[in-house]
Scaffold this motif. Structure first.
Motif, mmCIF file in Angstrom:
data_model
loop_
_atom_site.group_PDB
_atom_site.id
_atom_site.type_symbol
_atom_site.label_atom_id
_atom_site.label_comp_id
_atom_site.label_asym_id
_atom_site.label_seq_id
_atom_site.Cartn_x
_atom_site.Cartn_y
_atom_site.Cartn_z
ATOM 1 N N ASP A 170 0.629 -1.186 -0.041
ATOM 2 C CA ASP A 170 -0.126 -0.197 0.165
ATOM 3 C C ASP A 170 0.921 1.204 0.042
ATOM 4 O OD1 ASP A 170 -2.527 -1.476 0.150
ATOM 5 O OD2 ASP A 170 -2.194 -1.623 2.336
ATOM 6 N N GLU A 171 1.978 1.217 0.660
ATOM 7 C CA GLU A 171 2.883 2.542 0.674
ATOM 8 C C GLU A 171 3.793 2.504 -0.732
ATOM 9 O OE1 GLU A 171 3.228 4.613 2.747
ATOM 10 O OE2 GLU A 171 2.515 3.661 4.700
ATOM 11 N N VAL A 172 3.879 1.316 -1.224
ATOM 12 C CA VAL A 172 4.384 1.286 -2.597
ATOM 13 C C VAL A 172 3.195 2.254 -3.769
ATOM 14 C CG1 VAL A 172 4.856 0.274 -4.743
ATOM 15 C CG2 VAL A 172 5.764 -0.392 -2.245
ATOM 16 N N ASP A 173 2.056 1.668 -3.512
ATOM 17 C CA ASP A 173 1.029 2.321 -4.363
ATOM 18 C C ASP A 173 0.941 3.657 -3.892
ATOM 19 O OD1 ASP A 173 0.643 -0.171 -5.626
ATOM 20 O OD2 ASP A 173 -1.096 -0.930 -4.057
ATOM 21 N N PHE A 174 0.975 4.114 -2.707
ATOM 22 C CA PHE A 174 0.706 5.558 -2.438
ATOM 23 C C PHE A 174 1.862 6.517 -2.852
ATOM 24 C CE2 PHE A 174 1.632 9.120 0.306
ATOM 25 C CZ PHE A 174 0.335 9.761 0.321
ATOM 26 N N ALA A 175 2.936 5.916 -2.796
ATOM 27 C CA ALA A 175 4.224 6.364 -3.346
ATOM 28 C C ALA A 175 4.060 6.849 -4.864
ATOM 29 C CB ALA A 175 5.552 5.911 -3.133
ATOM 30 N N ALA A 176 3.542 5.634 -5.530
ATOM 31 C CA ALA A 176 3.496 5.911 -6.938
ATOM 32 C C ALA A 176 2.388 6.801 -7.402
ATOM 33 C CB ALA A 176 3.220 4.344 -7.714
ATOM 34 N N ALA A 177 1.261 6.681 -6.845
ATOM 35 C CA ALA A 177 0.133 7.320 -7.418
ATOM 36 C C ALA A 177 -0.023 8.908 -6.680
ATOM 37 C CB ALA A 177 -1.037 6.456 -7.221
ATOM 38 N N ALA A 178 0.129 9.003 -5.397
ATOM 39 C CA ALA A 178 -0.243 10.285 -4.983
ATOM 40 C C ALA A 178 0.435 11.491 -5.620
ATOM 41 C CB ALA A 178 0.308 10.162 -3.442
ATOM 42 N N PRO A 179 1.402 11.455 -6.085
ATOM 43 C CA PRO A 179 2.243 12.573 -6.560
ATOM 44 C C PRO A 179 1.268 12.859 -8.176
ATOM 45 C CG PRO A 179 3.968 11.093 -5.985
ATOM 46 C CD PRO A 179 2.658 10.260 -5.803
ATOM 47 N N LEU A 180 0.763 12.000 -8.498
ATOM 48 C CA LEU A 180 0.122 12.251 -9.807
ATOM 49 C C LEU A 180 -1.315 12.746 -9.852
ATOM 50 C CD1 LEU A 180 1.503 9.378 -11.650
ATOM 51 C CD2 LEU A 180 2.277 11.594 -11.764
ATOM 52 N N LEU A 181 -2.004 12.781 -8.537
ATOM 53 C CA LEU A 181 -3.197 13.401 -8.243
ATOM 54 C C LEU A 181 -3.350 14.479 -8.709
ATOM 55 C CD1 LEU A 181 -3.864 11.720 -4.753
ATOM 56 C CD2 LEU A 181 -4.628 10.691 -6.901
ATOM 57 N N SER A 182 -4.489 14.936 -9.254
ATOM 58 C CA SER A 182 -4.667 16.487 -9.936
ATOM 59 C C SER A 182 -5.164 16.987 -8.302
ATOM 60 C CB SER A 182 -6.254 16.288 -10.633
ATOM 61 O OG SER A 182 -7.166 15.648 -9.613
ATOM 62 N N ALA A 183 -5.105 18.430 -8.311
ATOM 63 C CA ALA A 183 -5.401 19.100 -7.018
ATOM 64 C C ALA A 183 -6.797 18.696 -6.429
ATOM 65 C CB ALA A 183 -5.367 20.308 -7.385
ATOM 66 N N PRO A 184 -7.646 18.565 -7.165
ATOM 67 C CA PRO A 184 -9.010 18.417 -6.661
ATOM 68 C C PRO A 184 -9.197 16.837 -5.834
ATOM 69 C CG PRO A 184 -9.349 19.341 -8.717
ATOM 70 C CD PRO A 184 -7.985 18.954 -8.637
ATOM 71 N N ALA A 185 -8.295 15.821 -6.592
ATOM 72 C CA ALA A 185 -8.355 14.617 -6.126
ATOM 73 C C ALA A 185 -7.464 14.534 -4.889
ATOM 74 C CB ALA A 185 -7.795 13.517 -7.160
ATOM 75 N N ARG A 186 -6.449 15.125 -4.763
ATOM 76 C CA ARG A 186 -5.526 15.392 -3.593
ATOM 77 C C ARG A 186 -6.386 15.813 -2.380
ATOM 78 N NH1 ARG A 186 0.037 15.956 -2.648
ATOM 79 N NH2 ARG A 186 0.582 15.526 -4.788
ATOM 80 N N ALA A 187 -7.039 16.964 -2.547
ATOM 81 C CA ALA A 187 -7.741 17.876 -1.582
ATOM 82 C C ALA A 187 -9.041 16.788 -1.272
ATOM 83 C CB ALA A 187 -8.518 19.087 -2.085
#
Length: 211
Positions: A170-187
């Motif tokens: 799960d940490e691997v998945d977060f590290a891979a995907a989180a930087p690519l989230l759009s600003a609305p998705a991140r919020a």
């Protein structure tokens, strides 16, 4: 997968998992007139557009109300409801109990588990977080598609599920995907984490821009 030693196990052992890839699931479900989507680790890789790690299973989600229609489309396969230490075969006309959401699909010809089907709240218009239905969003906002048309849960939804345990994968998945989230998705993910997992380190990472 069962979290503890099972008290009942119908069907082949855990080692019999030979999961479909998302493409095969889409082929098997072609023509079924209900919303479904790939969830779990595979949904992250579909978002990324590449396979970043091995996947022991394939998880999809459907609305609980649509179970009978999906079972009809997958005639020839056997269903097993999973939960509380049991992997129990469902009778042909039996519906999963209301307090169970996880169902394994068995290919009896190969004696292999093919897919993990999650029963979710929500409907064709609204996505709802199974673990806390206060968290809702338009389905169109939460379900994306690959270029080939395979539906998958958007990464902010997938990571919200993964935040409960945060295993190494799960940490691997977060590290891979989180930087690519759009600003609305991140919020959206930051706010959802604050509601269901206050103080979660992923929330801080999203706020700081490190995630």
């Amino acid at each position: 997968m069962p979290a503890s030693a099972p008290t009942r196990w119908d069907g082949p052992p855990l080692e019999a998992w030979d999961a479909w890839r998302p493409e095969e699931a889409a082929r098997q479900l072609a023509g079924v007139d209900v919303p479904w989507c790939v969830v779990g680790g595979w949904s992250i890789d579909l978002f990324l557009g590449r396979e970043t790690r091995a996947h022991a299973d394939l998880e999809i989600a459907i609305a609980r109300a649509d179970f009978a229609r999906v079972r009809e489309r997958l005639a020839g396969f056997a269903w097993h409801v999973v939960g509380d230490g049991e992997v129990r075969a469902l009778e042909p006309a039996e519906l999963p109990p209301a307090d169970r959401h996880q169902n394994w699909l068995l290919d009896p010809r190969a004696n292999a588990w093919r897919m993990d089907v999650m029963l979710e709240p929500g409907d064709a218009d609204t996505w709802a977080f199974r673990r806390d239905e206060r968290i809702r969003a338009p389905r169109a906002q939460m379900i994306a598609r690959t270029d080939e048309g395979i539906p998958y849960l958007a990464p902010q939804g997938a990571l919200l599920f993964k935040a409960k345990r945060t295993s190494d994968k799960d940490e691997v998945d977060f590290a891979a995907a989180a930087p690519l989230l759009s600003a609305p998705a991140r919020a959206w993910l930051r706010d959802a984490l604050a509601l269901v997992h206050p103080g979660h380190p992923w929330g801080a990472a999203l706020s700081s821009g490190k995630g």
